[in-house]
Write a protein that holds these residues in place. Structure first.
Motif, short mmCIF file in Angstrom:
data_model
loop_
_atom_site.label_atom_id
_atom_site.label_comp_id
_atom_site.label_asym_id
_atom_site.label_seq_id
_atom_site.Cartn_x
_atom_site.Cartn_y
_atom_site.Cartn_z
N UNK A 1 1.24 -1.46 -0.42
CA UNK A 1 0.44 0.02 -0.15
C UNK A 1 1.02 1.01 -0.02
N UNK A 2 2.09 1.51 1.53
CA UNK A 2 3.11 2.52 0.92
C UNK A 2 3.50 2.46 -0.50
N UNK A 3 3.46 1.95 -1.28
CA UNK A 3 4.49 1.52 -2.41
C UNK A 3 3.57 2.28 -3.49
N UNK A 4 2.43 1.65 -3.65
CA UNK A 4 1.89 2.19 -4.27
C UNK A 4 1.34 2.93 -4.60
N UNK A 5 0.88 3.64 -3.04
CA UNK A 5 0.51 5.37 -2.98
C UNK A 5 2.05 6.48 -3.17
N UNK A 6 2.65 6.02 -3.07
CA UNK A 6 4.73 6.66 -3.96
C UNK A 6 4.51 6.76 -5.06
N UNK A 7 3.95 5.21 -5.53
CA UNK A 7 4.00 5.13 -7.69
C UNK A 7 2.76 6.06 -7.88
N UNK A 8 1.92 6.53 -7.33
CA UNK A 8 1.28 7.06 -7.71
C UNK A 8 1.22 8.27 -7.12
N UNK A 9 2.03 8.75 -7.28
CA UNK A 9 3.11 10.16 -7.02
C UNK A 9 4.07 10.77 -7.51
N UNK A 10 4.70 9.54 -8.92
CA UNK A 10 5.10 10.41 -9.79
C UNK A 10 4.23 10.07 -11.30
N UNK B 1 2.56 10.27 -14.61
CA UNK B 1 2.74 9.69 -15.45
C UNK B 1 3.24 7.99 -15.13
N UNK B 2 2.19 7.73 -13.41
CA UNK B 2 2.18 6.34 -13.53
C UNK B 2 0.42 6.25 -12.80
N UNK B 3 0.59 5.42 -12.79
CA UNK B 3 -1.45 4.88 -12.63
C UNK B 3 -1.16 3.59 -11.71
N UNK B 4 -1.94 3.32 -10.53
CA UNK B 4 -1.51 2.49 -10.31
C UNK B 4 -3.17 1.73 -11.14
N UNK B 5 -3.50 0.69 -11.60
CA UNK B 5 -4.24 -0.10 -12.49
C UNK B 5 -4.81 -1.08 -10.99
N UNK B 6 -5.08 -1.58 -10.29
CA UNK B 6 -5.48 -2.79 -9.31
C UNK B 6 -5.89 -1.79 -7.51
N UNK C 1 -5.27 -4.80 -2.22
CA UNK C 1 -5.79 -5.22 -1.44
C UNK C 1 -4.76 -6.50 -0.48
N UNK C 2 -3.35 -7.03 -1.43
CA UNK C 2 -2.81 -7.27 -1.36
C UNK C 2 -1.18 -7.16 -1.53
N UNK C 3 -0.50 -7.80 -1.70
CA UNK C 3 1.05 -7.45 -1.72
C UNK C 3 1.50 -7.24 -3.19
N UNK C 4 0.61 -7.08 -3.79
CA UNK C 4 0.78 -7.07 -5.54
C UNK C 4 0.13 -5.64 -5.68
N UNK C 5 1.40 -5.29 -6.69
CA UNK C 5 0.91 -3.80 -6.96
C UNK C 5 0.95 -3.66 -9.11
N UNK C 6 -0.47 -3.35 -9.31
CA UNK C 6 0.19 -3.10 -10.96
C UNK C 6 -0.26 -1.14 -11.48
N UNK C 7 0.75 -1.44 -12.00
CA UNK C 7 1.29 0.11 -12.49
C UNK C 7 1.00 0.54 -14.09
N UNK C 8 0.76 1.11 -14.26
CA UNK C 8 -0.16 1.82 -15.85
C UNK C 8 1.10 2.65 -16.38
N UNK D 1 4.52 -4.67 -9.64
CA UNK D 1 5.93 -5.20 -8.76
C UNK D 1 5.13 -5.46 -7.41
N UNK D 2 6.14 -7.02 -6.21
CA UNK D 2 5.57 -7.51 -5.52
C UNK D 2 6.46 -7.24 -4.96
N UNK D 3 5.70 -6.91 -3.32
CA UNK D 3 6.03 -6.68 -2.21
C UNK D 3 6.12 -8.18 -0.65
N UNK D 4 7.08 -8.56 -0.81
CA UNK D 4 7.29 -10.55 0.40
C UNK D 4 8.49 -9.68 1.48
N UNK D 5 8.58 -10.89 1.96
CA UNK D 5 9.77 -11.37 3.44
C UNK D 5 10.18 -10.54 3.32
#
Length: 99
Positions: A15-24, A26-31, A34-41, A73-77
């Motif tokens: 969620x943190x990564x998605x929030x930061x990417x959404x500030x860049x 030209x990048x839109x968060x496409x999903x 709710x999990x550890x997966x972020x899809x950016x357009x 992008x995927x976050x993991x342990x």
């Protein structure tokens, strides 16, 4: 049980990564993250997901294509907060190069 607890951290990191990417620009968060997966357009960067992923790889960030303009992008342990910050910097740099 330990890994189940870790999933909460992974989801928070995503969620943190998605929030930061959404500030860049030209990048839109496409999903909905709710999990550890972020899809950016990245279509608004005038690049393909394949080109974007290849550039990120040279910056030390592993990601995957998910269609012509989507990057996964995927976050993991074993990804630390520091590494997430480094990834954000690399993604910003890559987005700036793509424009």
């Amino acid at each position: 049980m330990h890994m189940r607890e870790r999933l909460t951290e992974d989801h928070e990191s995503a969620q943190y990564l998605a929030q930061q990417l959404s500030q860049i620009k030209g990048i839109e968060i496409a999903n909905q993250v709710d999990t550890n997966i972020i899809v950016a357009d990245v279509k608004n960067l005038n690049t393909t997901s394949e080109e974007f992923v290849e550039i990120l790889k040279t910056e030390g960030v592993l990601s995957g294509t998910f269609g012509p303009s989507y990057v996964r992008f995927v976050t993991h342990y074993d990804v630390t907060k520091e590494q997430i910050e480094e990834a954000i910097d690399a993604i910003q740099k890559t987005a700036n190069q793509a424009k």
